[in-house]
Scaffold this motif. Structure first.
Motif, PDB file in Angstrom:
ATOM      1  N   ARG A  12      72.310 -49.713   7.643  1.00  0.00           N
ATOM      2  CA  ARG A  12      73.751 -49.897   7.779  1.00  0.00           C
ATOM      3  C   ARG A  12      74.438 -48.637   7.298  1.00  0.00           C
ATOM      4  O   ARG A  12      74.028 -48.019   6.320  1.00  0.00           O
ATOM      5  N   LYS A  13      75.487 -48.275   7.962  1.00  0.00           N
ATOM      6  CA  LYS A  13      76.263 -47.108   7.549  1.00  0.00           C
ATOM      7  C   LYS A  13      77.610 -47.587   7.053  1.00  0.00           C
ATOM      8  O   LYS A  13      78.228 -48.476   7.639  1.00  0.00           O
ATOM      9  N   TYR A  14      78.036 -46.993   5.963  1.00  0.00           N
ATOM     10  CA  TYR A  14      79.301 -47.373   5.350  1.00  0.00           C
ATOM     11  C   TYR A  14      80.268 -46.206   5.477  1.00  0.00           C
ATOM     12  O   TYR A  14      79.902 -45.060   5.230  1.00  0.00           O
ATOM     13  N   ASP A  15      81.495 -46.523   5.816  1.00  0.00           N
ATOM     14  CA  ASP A  15      82.477 -45.450   5.963  1.00  0.00           C
ATOM     15  C   ASP A  15      82.963 -44.986   4.588  1.00  0.00           C
ATOM     16  O   ASP A  15      82.732 -45.630   3.568  1.00  0.00           O
ATOM     17  N   ASP A  16      83.626 -43.860   4.580  1.00  0.00           N
ATOM     18  CA  ASP A  16      84.084 -43.257   3.322  1.00  0.00           C
ATOM     19  C   ASP A  16      85.088 -44.144   2.588  1.00  0.00           C
ATOM     20  O   ASP A  16      85.106 -44.177   1.359  1.00  0.00           O
ATOM     21  N   PHE A  18      85.132 -47.418   2.468  1.00  0.00           N
ATOM     22  CA  PHE A  18      84.382 -48.469   1.786  1.00  0.00           C
ATOM     23  C   PHE A  18      83.744 -47.917   0.508  1.00  0.00           C
ATOM     24  O   PHE A  18      83.821 -48.531  -0.555  1.00  0.00           O
ATOM     25  N   LYS A  19      83.122 -46.735   0.617  1.00  0.00           N
ATOM     26  CA  LYS A  19      82.492 -46.116  -0.547  1.00  0.00           C
ATOM     27  C   LYS A  19      83.512 -45.819  -1.637  1.00  0.00           C
ATOM     28  O   LYS A  19      83.291 -46.099  -2.815  1.00  0.00           O
ATOM     29  N   LEU A  39      79.164 -57.221  -2.952  1.00  0.00           N
ATOM     30  CA  LEU A  39      79.367 -56.513  -1.683  1.00  0.00           C
ATOM     31  C   LEU A  39      78.160 -56.629  -0.750  1.00  0.00           C
ATOM     32  O   LEU A  39      78.239 -56.251   0.415  1.00  0.00           O
ATOM     33  N   ILE A  41      75.189 -55.056  -1.119  1.00  0.00           N
ATOM     34  CA  ILE A  41      74.477 -53.780  -0.948  1.00  0.00           C
ATOM     35  C   ILE A  41      73.559 -53.577  -2.141  1.00  0.00           C
ATOM     36  O   ILE A  41      73.671 -54.272  -3.152  1.00  0.00           O
ATOM     37  N   TRP A  49      75.840 -43.257  -4.634  1.00  0.00           N
ATOM     38  CA  TRP A  49      77.222 -42.886  -4.299  1.00  0.00           C
ATOM     39  C   TRP A  49      77.943 -42.339  -5.522  1.00  0.00           C
ATOM     40  O   TRP A  49      78.692 -41.381  -5.441  1.00  0.00           O
TER      41      TRP A  49
END
Length: 123
Positions: A12-16, A18-19, A39, A41, A49
């Motif tokens: 899964r890729k998380y956008d900036d 969300f991070k 969350l 994760i 992160w």
């Protein structure tokens, strides 16, 4: 005999955004473990992160963060000590009332303490 296929789930890729929001919640005091579970994760991903974010900071900001973390740790220790002393005070007062022994404290050493908050009342 059937061959087992290696069926890994895609990453899964998380956008900036969300991070950034997740890291903001960690910096506001939520634990990494608790936040990662809520969350959905991995904890290691949160730590990764956070490490990446720290490398972007200037040395001044990193020093400030270290000082804040040190102060938070110190505060937790003082709060724990306070809670222990509150409990000890309650136990001591309970034993003193039930023993029938009245301790005499000289007036010069007498201080009035609020047993609920274990702090000296304001005059």
């Amino acid at each position: 005999m059937e061959k087992k296929t290696n069926s890994k789930q895609p990453r899964r890729k998380y956008d900036d955004a969300f991070k950034t929001e997740a890291l903001r919640m960690v910096s506001s005091g939520r634990s990494v473990v608790d936040l990662a579970r809520s969350l959905g994760i991995g904890e290691n991903l949160m730590y990764k992160w956070r490490g990446e974010q720290k490398s972007v900071y200037s040395p001044e900001e990193t020093g400030r963060d270290a000082e804040i973390e040190s102060l938070r740790k110190s505060l937790r220790q003082v709060e724990t000590e306070r809670d222990i002393l509150k409990k000890a005070l309650a136990i001591f007062n309970r034993k003193r009332r039930h023993s029938g022994i009245d301790y005499q404290i000289p007036d010069q050493f007498e201080q009035k303490w609020d047993q609920q908050t274990a702090v000296k009342p304001k005059k």
